[in-house]
Design an enzyme around this catalytic site. Structure first.
Site, PDB file in Angstrom:
ATOM      1  N   ALA A  62       0.819  -1.211   0.000  1.00  0.00           N
ATOM      2  CA  ALA A  62       0.000   0.000   0.000  1.00  0.00           C
ATOM      3  C   ALA A  62       0.857   1.266   0.000  1.00  0.00           C
ATOM      4  O   ALA A  62       0.490   2.276  -0.608  1.00  0.00           O
ATOM      5  CB  ALA A  62      -0.930   0.003   1.214  1.00  0.00           C
ATOM      6  N   GLU A  63       1.986   1.210   0.676  1.00  0.00           N
ATOM      7  CA  GLU A  63       2.823   2.402   0.811  1.00  0.00           C
ATOM      8  C   GLU A  63       3.703   2.669  -0.402  1.00  0.00           C
ATOM      9  O   GLU A  63       3.793   3.801  -0.857  1.00  0.00           O
ATOM     10  CB  GLU A  63       3.719   2.280   2.055  1.00  0.00           C
ATOM     11  N   SER A  64       4.402   1.634  -0.900  1.00  0.00           N
ATOM     12  CA  SER A  64       5.424   1.876  -1.920  1.00  0.00           C
ATOM     13  C   SER A  64       5.366   0.913  -3.103  1.00  0.00           C
ATOM     14  O   SER A  64       6.179   1.042  -4.018  1.00  0.00           O
ATOM     15  CB  SER A  64       6.810   1.769  -1.296  1.00  0.00           C
ATOM     16  N   TYR A 149      -7.154   3.536   2.685  1.00  0.00           N
ATOM     17  CA  TYR A 149      -5.871   2.908   3.019  1.00  0.00           C
ATOM     18  C   TYR A 149      -6.092   1.728   3.971  1.00  0.00           C
ATOM     19  O   TYR A 149      -5.552   0.644   3.750  1.00  0.00           O
ATOM     20  CB  TYR A 149      -4.953   3.952   3.653  1.00  0.00           C
TER      21      TYR A 149
END
Length: 158
Positions: A62-64, A149
């Site tokens: 989800a982040e990168s 998210y």
């Protein structure tokens, strides 16, 4: 207290209140890591910090999307998109070093899970929006980005 101590304290406080996620990557920065190497890092961090490997992997996705060089528009860095203050708090000297980033991000997740008594949704919301926002909302903050998210990360661990 010196000026440097004051700046460091302010950065740590900001990181603690604002979480890690930067809310988007800079264009053109995508360079995914080899999945076997990333999986080994995740397994090691999971074992060392008693955090579910699926949760760590889902946060990274989800982040990168697995890019150790990712930088968000607000300055979050690396695989787990650590803000500089959060990286400093968890003694991550180089947030672009995959091992340091995953270790620091996982220790932060561990602390959030402890803070929210194992509630994954609240811990993940705090990872994204900051514990201050979760505490103020008495739950998941009413931010569309944070709610999406949390759903994305939780769906990723199933």
């Amino acid at each position: 207290m010196t000026a440097r101590d004051l700046v460091t304290s302010a950065a740590l406080a900001f990181a603690f209140l604002s979480g890690c996620s930067g809310g988007g990557l800079l264009p053109g920065s995508y360079h995914s890591m080899a999945s076997d190497r990333l999986n080994a890092l995740v397994r090691g961090a999971s074992s060392a910090n008693a955090v579910d490997a699926k949760l760590i992997a889902s946060v990274i996705d989800a982040e990168s999307h697995g890019d150790p060089n990712a930088v968000s528009r607000v300055g979050a860095q690396g695989l787990m998109q650590l803000m500089p203050g959060t990286a400093a708090m968890y003694r991550v000297a180089n947030p672009f070093d995959p091992y340091q980033n995953v270790d620091g991000g996982t220790r932060y997740l561990h602390d959030l899970l402890h803070r929210y008594k194992g509630n994954i949704r609240l811990a993940v919301a705090a990872y994204n929006a900051g514990p201050g926002a979760v505490d103020a909302a008495h739950g998941i903050p009413p931010y569309a980005e944070t709610r999406a998210y949390v759903d994305r990360v939780v769906d990723g661990i199933r």
